[in-house]
Design a protein around this motif. Structure first.
Motif, short mmCIF file in Angstrom:
data_model
loop_
_atom_site.label_atom_id
_atom_site.label_comp_id
_atom_site.label_asym_id
_atom_site.label_seq_id
_atom_site.Cartn_x
_atom_site.Cartn_y
_atom_site.Cartn_z
N GLU A 9 -10.20 -1.15 -13.31
CA GLU A 9 -10.02 -2.38 -12.54
C GLU A 9 -9.03 -2.13 -11.41
OE1 GLU A 9 -8.52 -5.52 -15.02
OE2 GLU A 9 -10.52 -6.16 -15.58
N ILE A 10 -9.29 -2.80 -10.30
CA ILE A 10 -8.31 -2.86 -9.23
C ILE A 10 -7.80 -4.30 -9.27
CG2 ILE A 10 -7.93 -2.74 -6.77
CD1 ILE A 10 -9.37 -0.27 -6.81
N GLN A 11 -6.50 -4.45 -9.50
CA GLN A 11 -5.89 -5.77 -9.62
C GLN A 11 -5.06 -6.06 -8.38
OE1 GLN A 11 -3.58 -5.08 -13.11
NE2 GLN A 11 -5.36 -4.97 -14.46
N VAL A 12 -5.21 -7.29 -7.89
CA VAL A 12 -4.39 -7.77 -6.78
C VAL A 12 -3.54 -8.90 -7.35
CG1 VAL A 12 -4.38 -8.77 -4.48
CG2 VAL A 12 -6.16 -7.12 -5.11
N ILE A 13 -2.22 -8.73 -7.29
CA ILE A 13 -1.31 -9.67 -7.95
C ILE A 13 -0.32 -10.22 -6.92
CG2 ILE A 13 0.46 -9.91 -9.73
CD1 ILE A 13 -0.98 -7.59 -11.19
N GLN A 14 -0.15 -11.53 -6.97
CA GLN A 14 0.82 -12.19 -6.10
C GLN A 14 2.22 -11.88 -6.61
OE1 GLN A 14 0.78 -16.42 -6.48
NE2 GLN A 14 2.55 -16.68 -5.17
N LEU A 15 3.07 -11.45 -5.69
CA LEU A 15 4.47 -11.22 -6.06
C LEU A 15 5.18 -12.56 -6.13
CD1 LEU A 15 5.27 -8.12 -3.85
CD2 LEU A 15 4.92 -8.18 -6.32
N PRO A 16 6.10 -12.74 -7.06
CA PRO A 16 6.80 -14.02 -7.16
C PRO A 16 7.69 -14.25 -5.93
CG PRO A 16 7.60 -12.48 -8.82
CD PRO A 16 6.48 -11.81 -8.10
N GLU A 17 7.82 -15.52 -5.57
CA GLU A 17 8.69 -15.91 -4.45
C GLU A 17 10.14 -15.69 -4.85
OE1 GLU A 17 7.59 -17.72 -1.54
OE2 GLU A 17 5.50 -17.37 -2.09
N LYS A 18 10.99 -15.46 -3.88
CA LYS A 18 12.41 -15.35 -4.18
C LYS A 18 12.93 -16.73 -4.56
CE LYS A 18 13.49 -11.40 -1.31
NZ LYS A 18 14.30 -10.87 -0.23
N GLY A 62 20.51 -17.26 -11.77
CA GLY A 62 20.29 -17.30 -13.21
C GLY A 62 18.82 -17.15 -13.54
N ALA A 63 18.49 -17.45 -14.76
CA ALA A 63 17.12 -17.28 -15.25
C ALA A 63 16.24 -18.43 -14.79
CB ALA A 63 17.13 -17.22 -16.77
N PHE A 64 14.97 -18.11 -14.58
CA PHE A 64 14.00 -19.15 -14.26
C PHE A 64 12.66 -18.76 -14.85
CE2 PHE A 64 11.28 -17.25 -11.02
CZ PHE A 64 12.04 -16.14 -10.63
N VAL A 65 11.78 -19.74 -15.01
CA VAL A 65 10.45 -19.51 -15.53
C VAL A 65 9.46 -19.77 -14.40
CG1 VAL A 65 8.72 -20.27 -17.20
CG2 VAL A 65 11.13 -20.24 -17.85
N GLY A 66 8.51 -18.87 -14.24
CA GLY A 66 7.51 -19.03 -13.19
C GLY A 66 6.25 -18.28 -13.58
N GLY A 67 5.29 -18.36 -12.72
CA GLY A 67 4.02 -17.68 -12.97
C GLY A 67 3.53 -17.03 -11.69
N VAL A 68 2.64 -16.06 -11.85
CA VAL A 68 2.03 -15.41 -10.71
C VAL A 68 0.51 -15.46 -10.87
CG1 VAL A 68 3.97 -13.88 -10.21
CG2 VAL A 68 2.18 -13.12 -11.76
N VAL A 69 -0.16 -15.27 -9.76
CA VAL A 69 -1.62 -15.29 -9.76
C VAL A 69 -2.12 -13.87 -9.54
CG1 VAL A 69 -3.65 -16.15 -8.53
CG2 VAL A 69 -1.68 -17.64 -8.85
N GLY A 70 -3.16 -13.50 -10.23
CA GLY A 70 -3.76 -12.18 -10.06
C GLY A 70 -5.27 -12.25 -10.21
N VAL A 71 -5.96 -11.37 -9.50
CA VAL A 71 -7.41 -11.25 -9.60
C VAL A 71 -7.75 -9.77 -9.71
CG1 VAL A 71 -7.98 -13.39 -8.39
CG2 VAL A 71 -7.64 -11.30 -7.08
N ALA A 72 -8.96 -9.46 -10.16
CA ALA A 72 -9.34 -8.06 -10.33
C ALA A 72 -10.80 -7.86 -9.97
CB ALA A 72 -9.10 -7.62 -11.77
#
Length: 192
Positions: free
Chosen positions: A104-113, A118-128
């Motif tokens: 697979e070739i995966q393209v993944i969104q890097l998280p925003e700054k 401190g700690a935070f919870v977030g998600g990223v988007v990826g497709v393959a």
């Protein structure tokens, strides 16, 4: 308030707090017949329907991760940029065993700054996009499946696609479909 409902709303809020981001990739799969040592250049496109500026990274995983060369490993897409064309080269290794081999070739969104410390919870988007390489079996080897299609009048049609996965050509292919009742009694036999 029940703890489960409260937890549900917290998770729901986290998942949808950043808005909806649509990332796509085309083609979803590229399939090749095996040719030892042959090099294939393959184009694919990343689609940005989210209307956001995004930073993306490209990764390779699977059996061919040492045989695939990427032309770009990271890039930025502007909010008004609907798609980006990318390429990779697949050099087919020697000595693959018969069957289907995948990567697979995966393209993944890097998280925003984050502006928060401190700690935070977030998600990223990826497709393959998938890469399938079919290595033929020695001799004759047929692979098939059975699809049952029923129209609105109740007429049943058996569709049986057969793919030759062997080195030798298949000049004729025959099949037999046995039909059983719910009581496991044979009702009919259909020859293809």
């Amino acid at each position: 308030m029940d703890k489960k409902i409260f937890l549900f709303f917290i998770i729901f809020g986290i998942l949808f707090s950043g808005g909806v981001f649509a990332l796509g990739i085309t083609p979803g799969r590229s399939t090749f017949n095996y040719e030892s040592g042959v090099e294939k250049k393959v184009d694919f496109s990343v689609i940005n329907d989210g209307g956001k500026d995004v930073n993306l990274v490209v990764l390779v995983s699977g059996e061919f991760n040492q045989s695939i060369s990427l032309f770009e490993v990271s890039f930025r897409m502007a909010a008004n940029e609907k798609s980006k064309s990318l390429s990779y080269t697949l050099e087919m290794p020697s000595g693959l065993t018969p069957g289907v081999h995948t990567s697979e070739i995966q393209v993944i969104q890097l998280p925003e700054k984050s502006s928060n410390r401190g700690a935070f919870v977030g998600g990223v988007v990826g497709v393959a996009t998938q890469i399938y390489v079919n290595v033929p079996y020695p001799g004759k080897y047929a692979e098939g499946e059975l699809n049952i299609v029923q129209d609105e009048k109740g007429k049943v049609t058996f569709v049986i696609p057969v793919i030759n996965r062997g080195e030798l050509d298949l000049s004729r292919v025959k099949g037999v479909v046995d039909i059983y009742s719910s009581l496991n009694e044979k009702i009919a036999t259909v020859n293809t």
